[in-house]
Design a protein around this motif. Structure first.
Motif, mmCIF file in Angstrom:
data_model
loop_
_atom_site.group_PDB
_atom_site.id
_atom_site.type_symbol
_atom_site.label_atom_id
_atom_site.label_comp_id
_atom_site.label_asym_id
_atom_site.label_seq_id
_atom_site.Cartn_x
_atom_site.Cartn_y
_atom_site.Cartn_z
ATOM 1 N N TYR A 83 6.223 1.627 -6.751
ATOM 2 C CA TYR A 83 4.834 1.496 -7.175
ATOM 3 C C TYR A 83 4.074 2.779 -6.919
ATOM 4 C CZ TYR A 83 5.480 -3.505 -7.703
ATOM 5 O OH TYR A 83 5.913 -4.720 -8.119
ATOM 6 N N SER A 84 4.592 3.575 -5.982
ATOM 7 C CA SER A 84 3.817 4.745 -5.588
ATOM 8 C C SER A 84 4.750 5.788 -5.008
ATOM 9 C CB SER A 84 2.767 4.290 -4.573
ATOM 10 O OG SER A 84 2.833 5.043 -3.405
ATOM 11 N N ASN A 88 6.686 3.056 0.749
ATOM 12 C CA ASN A 88 6.669 1.965 1.706
ATOM 13 C C ASN A 88 8.074 1.565 2.108
ATOM 14 O OD1 ASN A 88 4.141 0.893 2.547
ATOM 15 N ND2 ASN A 88 3.703 0.531 0.389
ATOM 16 N N ARG A 118 -2.264 -0.596 -13.877
ATOM 17 C CA ARG A 118 -1.629 -0.455 -12.581
ATOM 18 C C ARG A 118 -0.575 0.653 -12.609
ATOM 19 N NH1 ARG A 118 2.161 -4.567 -11.147
ATOM 20 N NH2 ARG A 118 3.484 -2.985 -12.068
ATOM 21 N N ASN A 121 -1.238 4.534 -11.850
ATOM 22 C CA ASN A 121 -1.215 5.020 -10.480
ATOM 23 C C ASN A 121 0.007 5.920 -10.251
ATOM 24 O OD1 ASN A 121 -1.397 5.322 -7.721
ATOM 25 N ND2 ASN A 121 -1.036 3.178 -7.234
ATOM 26 N N ASN A 267 -5.996 7.731 3.225
ATOM 27 C CA ASN A 267 -5.091 7.157 2.239
ATOM 28 C C ASN A 267 -5.867 6.289 1.253
ATOM 29 O OD1 ASN A 267 -2.703 6.666 1.025
ATOM 30 N ND2 ASN A 267 -1.870 5.405 2.660
ATOM 31 N N THR A 271 -6.193 6.915 -2.746
ATOM 32 C CA THR A 271 -5.759 5.873 -3.674
ATOM 33 C C THR A 271 -6.926 5.414 -4.535
ATOM 34 O OG1 THR A 271 -4.313 5.149 -1.888
ATOM 35 C CG2 THR A 271 -4.407 3.745 -3.824
ATOM 36 N N VAL A 275 -6.999 5.096 -8.484
ATOM 37 C CA VAL A 275 -7.171 3.790 -9.119
ATOM 38 C C VAL A 275 -8.382 3.787 -10.053
ATOM 39 C CG1 VAL A 275 -7.709 1.358 -8.674
ATOM 40 C CG2 VAL A 275 -5.979 2.512 -7.297
ATOM 41 N N SER A 510 4.414 -8.408 6.162
ATOM 42 C CA SER A 510 3.691 -8.938 5.020
ATOM 43 C C SER A 510 4.624 -9.161 3.841
ATOM 44 C CB SER A 510 2.637 -7.947 4.604
ATOM 45 O OG SER A 510 3.294 -6.770 4.208
ATOM 46 N N HIS B 26 0.617 -0.524 6.960
ATOM 47 C CA HIS B 26 1.729 -0.640 6.029
ATOM 48 C C HIS B 26 1.367 -1.547 4.849
ATOM 49 C CE1 HIS B 26 6.011 -0.703 5.020
ATOM 50 N NE2 HIS B 26 5.801 -1.962 4.682
ATOM 51 N N THR B 27 0.845 -2.721 5.165
ATOM 52 C CA THR B 27 0.508 -3.684 4.116
ATOM 53 C C THR B 27 -0.656 -3.176 3.286
ATOM 54 O OG1 THR B 27 1.055 -5.293 5.792
ATOM 55 C CG2 THR B 27 0.214 -6.151 3.725
ATOM 56 N N LYS B 28 -1.605 -2.540 3.973
ATOM 57 C CA LYS B 28 -2.777 -2.021 3.289
ATOM 58 C C LYS B 28 -2.361 -1.046 2.200
ATOM 59 C CE LYS B 28 -5.994 -0.042 5.940
ATOM 60 N NZ LYS B 28 -7.052 0.010 6.973
ATOM 61 N N LYS B 29 -1.410 -0.193 2.545
ATOM 62 C CA LYS B 29 -0.907 0.809 1.611
ATOM 63 C C LYS B 29 -0.387 0.130 0.353
ATOM 64 C CE LYS B 29 2.172 4.520 2.718
ATOM 65 N NZ LYS B 29 2.833 5.133 3.859
ATOM 66 N N ARG B 30 0.435 -0.897 0.584
ATOM 67 C CA ARG B 30 1.024 -1.608 -0.547
ATOM 68 C C ARG B 30 -0.062 -2.261 -1.404
ATOM 69 N NH1 ARG B 30 6.724 -2.748 -1.167
ATOM 70 N NH2 ARG B 30 6.235 -0.715 -1.999
ATOM 71 N N ILE B 31 -1.035 -2.866 -0.716
ATOM 72 C CA ILE B 31 -2.130 -3.538 -1.418
ATOM 73 C C ILE B 31 -2.921 -2.530 -2.264
ATOM 74 C CG2 ILE B 31 -4.355 -4.700 -0.997
ATOM 75 C CD1 ILE B 31 -2.304 -6.660 -0.363
ATOM 76 N N TYR B 32 -3.207 -1.376 -1.668
ATOM 77 C CA TYR B 32 -3.936 -0.338 -2.408
ATOM 78 C C TYR B 32 -3.134 0.157 -3.607
ATOM 79 C CZ TYR B 32 -7.268 0.091 1.466
ATOM 80 O OH TYR B 32 -8.220 -0.143 2.408
ATOM 81 N N ASP B 33 -1.823 0.356 -3.379
ATOM 82 C CA ASP B 33 -0.970 0.852 -4.471
ATOM 83 C C ASP B 33 -0.996 -0.077 -5.673
ATOM 84 O OD1 ASP B 33 -0.160 3.178 -3.339
ATOM 85 O OD2 ASP B 33 1.639 2.336 -2.411
ATOM 86 N N LEU B 34 -1.212 -1.353 -5.410
ATOM 87 C CA LEU B 34 -1.261 -2.312 -6.512
ATOM 88 C C LEU B 34 -2.648 -2.344 -7.140
ATOM 89 C CD1 LEU B 34 0.892 -5.047 -4.815
ATOM 90 C CD2 LEU B 34 1.490 -3.824 -6.893
ATOM 91 N N GLY B 35 -3.485 -1.422 -6.731
ATOM 92 C CA GLY B 35 -4.804 -1.304 -7.338
ATOM 93 C C GLY B 35 -5.842 -2.221 -6.725
ATOM 94 N N ILE B 37 -8.320 -2.244 -4.576
ATOM 95 C CA ILE B 37 -9.270 -1.528 -3.732
ATOM 96 C C ILE B 37 -10.618 -2.237 -3.806
ATOM 97 C CG2 ILE B 37 -8.133 0.689 -3.918
ATOM 98 C CD1 ILE B 37 -10.371 1.337 -6.041
#
Lengths: 692, 78
Positions: A83-84, A88, A118, A121, A267, A271, A275, A510, B26-35, B37
């Motif tokens: 995704y990026s 991760n 999406r 990105n 970060n 992002t 976005v 998560s 870690h989770t925040k990063k993933r959440i942000y990457d999915l747009g 924000i």
């Protein structure tokens, strides 16, 4: 834990060099979000000319393929879906490192036409690191169905890179990609628009960049600066690819920390910039006529009432088709292969080989091979395509969605249900597949427990015993088989829970999972690919293992000491121990000798039971008589099935675990864990039967 | 009146704005990457058979998030 990206990253690079025939070969990288059809494009472009296969179409390791266009050789590198480029997971680190440090000549970003916003990105992040970027919008047919209109020219202008819109299903459209890559590989003539961040961030980036300019010449220092500000794991990669240990550069480290401190979360800021820019472009270039957010199918597949039953039915159906459908071709194959046997014997006779050698080759090697092929090939040729169809349909993420709660309770990850599903095909594949889980702890749980799921190689053993001892009709045996599978899932969950409460303590991480839109799979292609790629691959590996094993088994059963064969002596030595667990020496020895491939467990046992000491073509009823004559009871059949579910992984899987965990300790645990569980269960079952 | 609730309390088929993400790095990063924000529109679509996780629609994509993580995402009613 040793799951280092470094080793994987370097691996990619060395592999790359291994496959480069010629210095002028042009290296092209393929990146994209998961589920955008990247692998389809890769497969179509490179055809069968690939070097590392990936299982059922999904990229679990980087695959390399070649093709020729206008007399130029191209090496296409299919990078793991991401995704990026601020990674991760290990998979994503490989992708970032390959583009950032290997510098492929052209990078093609594949995006999904139905979810451009999406996907942009990743496009921006790729443009930030690479110079020659081509955007390939795939799934245009899906977009059309959903009434999504994309203004390609406006997109081109916004990004300042070539944009191609295709549907990878349509073969002729792939020429477009080849042509575009060719056009842009001759000279570096694309200068993607680099995203400008907010002024304070730009200032921070420049501050770091100035320092880096002193250290690295001719590197993309702007990109490295952005990474250093947002992504700790880049430090390791810089160390291994650019030979510079930033942690020892105290001044630079301090500068980075100082810049970071200026923001609550840099970060997030970066992002956010990307976005919002993606949103702007999306609004400008894409028009959506109708908003169809959820399909009815999704509601049915995930509803409280129908979700779980449909899932179970689907799997039951697949197993039923596999069992039922494999019977006939299996018999046919075995008849053909065994009818060839006398001819091979005669042929070798003509060559005037010594009788012992002919015996060794025909009765040892050939018979084992014939057995393995006729038992393994049909179920695999049915199971793999069916499973791939489910995957292509987008059904597997829904399984993870439906079952996540159970895994959460076991302190494991919902995606483990997917690696479990892969395990039904092949445990080694399941172990590699565990890379999709981004937290180390849960990934290790998924790796260590994968072997509790019976793979394709173990199904024949289990199914044969069910048919002989527990059920006569195929419906009944499907139900019983299904219960054993349910048992294996329950064991997996319990062991996962125990692992996370003991040696792998920690909170479940998560779970963020995309549920991609359903797609009509291309049935013809799925069948061809899964047969050629997976089935023949796995079969080939089994044959490589089975041939020498056939020789060893033949030798064991034909070398006599005191008029008793070695095989008999070994099995009778094991017998008292095996009897404790409801097994007998022969079947335990068969499991041990079957270490290279689980498929040959039953054939070895049969060979040991038979006085002629070689494999023979047997049908079910004579097999039943043979087993009962050798003291088999319901108890022993049950214990054998349980031991088949829970015992040490096969050789290939053990090697894979070693490779994936990079640790002998975890490999040994992965071997001991199921064995101990299996033996304990068998011991208890045996005890219960004795009391009754 | 406080318009902010945590995402796990969001009603199905109702639209919200993301206000703040309080998850771990870690989770925040993933959440942000999915747009996902701040000020992104998010809508809960359906829950899994065991009520957890829940599927959300964000920027045209369906994303499943566990309720324990959704608790740490603050959203604002439209």
């Amino acid at each position: 834990m040793g799951l280092t990206s470094k080793s994987m990253g370097l691996n990619v690079l060395t592999n790359e060099f291994l496959y480069k025939d010629n210095e002028c070969d042009i290296v092209i990288a393929l990146v994209g979000n998961p589920n955008v059809g990247k692998s389809t494009i890769f497969n179509e472009l490179t055809g069968m000319n690939q070097h590392t296969g990936n299982w059922t179409g999904k990229t679990v390791a980087s695959a390399f393929g070649k093709y020729n266009y206008n007399d130029e050789n191209f090496i296409l590198v299919d990078l793991p879906g991401t995704y990026s480029l601020t990674p991760n997971s290990k998979e994503e680190e490989v992708t970032r490192d390959f583009i950032g440090f290997y510098n492929p000549l052209v990078t093609v970003v594949v995006i999904d036409a139905t979810s451009i916003e999406r996907n942009l990105n990743l496009v921006f992040q790729t443009m930030e690191v690479a110079d020659n970027v081509i955007l390939c919008i795939n799934l245009m047919d899906e977009a059309e169905k959903k009434n999504i209109k994309i203004d390609i020219d406006a997109l081109k202008k916004e990004l300042n890179i070539p944009v191609i819109a295709i549907s990878a299903r349509n073969k002729s459209e792939l020429e477009k990609i080849k042509r575009e890559i060719y056009n842009h590989s001759s000279e570096k003539n694309i200068t993607p628009r680099k995203l400008k961040y907010k002024s304070d961030i730009e200032h921070s980036i420049t501050n770091i960049e100035i320092c880096l300019n002193e250290i690295f010449k001719n590197k993309n220092n702007r990109w490295l600066s952005i990474k250093l500000l947002t992504d700790k794991s880049i430090i390791d990669s810089i160390k291994s690819f650019l030979n510079y240990d930033i942690t020892k550069d105290i001044l630079l480290m301090k500068k980075i920390e100082d810049e970071k401190k200026k923001y609550e979360d840099i970060n997030k800021e970066i992002t956010k910039n990307i976005v919002l820019e993606a949103e702007r472009i999306y609004i400008k270039c894409v028009t959506l006529n109708k908003n169809n957010k959820t399909s009815k199918l999704d509601k049915i597949l995930t509803s409280k009432i129908t979700g779980i039953p449909i899932m179970m039915l689907m799997f039951a159906l697949i197993f039923w088709i596999t069992i039922k459908g494999a019977n006939y071709p299996s018999t046919l194959l075995s008849n053909i292969l065994f009818s060839l046997e006398p001819h091979i014997y005669n042929f070798l006779n003509i060559l005037k080989l010594p009788t012992v050698i002919i015996d060794l080759i025909v009765n040892g090697m050939y018979r084992t091979l014939a057995w393995v092929v006729s038992v393994m090939l049909p179920p695999m040729a049915i199971f793999f395509p069916l499973f791939t169809l489910l995957e292509d349909l987008g059904f597997l993420p829904r399984i993870a969605f439906n079952l996540d709660k159970l895994f959460n309770k076991a302190c494991a990850h919902g995606k483990q249900s997917l690696t479990m599903c892969m395990g039904f095909g092949c445990n080694a594949c399941g172990v590699v597949g565990a890379r999709i889980i981004d937290s180390k702890r849960e990934r290790l749980i998924a790796i260590l427990t994968n072997n509790f799921i019976p793979c394709n190689g173990r199904f024949p053993t289990i199914i044969t015993l069910i048919t002989i001892f527990f059920a006569s009709s195929s419906i009944k045996s499907t139900i019983i088989l299904f219960s054993f599978i349910a048992l294996s899932v329950i064991i997996t969950l319990i062991i996962s829970k125990i692992l996370s409460k003991t040696i792998l303590k920690g909170m479940p991480s998560s779970f963020v999972l995309e549920l991609p839109p359903f797609r009509k799979p291309q049935i013809g292609k799925v069948i061809v690919r899964s047969i050629f790629d997976k089935t023949l691959n796995v079969l080939g590996r089994a044959i490589i293992v089975a041939a020498p094993m056939g020789i060893i088994i033949w030798l064991l059963s034909n070398i006599y000491i005191n008029e008793i064969s070695l095989l008999k002596q070994l099995s009778s030595t094991l017998d008292p121990f095996a009897k404790l667990f409801g097994l007998d020496g022969v079947i335990l020895l068969a499991f041990i000798l079957g270490f290279p491939a689980n498929e040959i467990v039953i054939p070895i046992a049969i060979m040991a039971y038979m006085s002629e000491s070689k494999l023979t073509n047997l049908d079910i009823s004579s097999l039943k008589i043979l087993l009962i004559d050798n003291g088999w009871t319901y108890c022993r059949a049950l214990c054998t099935i349980i031991f088949s579910l829970c015992h040490f992984p096969c050789g290939t899987t053990c090697l894979t675990i070693k490779k994936e965990t990079n640790s002998i300790k975890w490999t040994i645990i992965a071997i001991l864990l199921p064995t101990v569980v299996g033996l304990s269960l068998c011991f208890i079952i045996n005890l219960i039967f004795k009391i009754i | 009146m406080n318009n902010n609730i945590s995402l796990d309390k969001a009603n199905l088929n109702e639209k919200y704005y993301i206000e703040k993400v309080l998850l771990d790095e870690h989770t925040k990063k993933r959440i942000y990457d999915l747009g996902m924000i701040e000020n992104t529109v998010i809508e809960a679509l359906y829950r899994s058979p065991f009520n957890d996780p829940t599927a959300y629609l964000v920027r045209g994509t369906i994303i499943a998030i566990r309720n324990e993580d959704a608790k740490k995402i603050i959203v604002r009613r439209m």
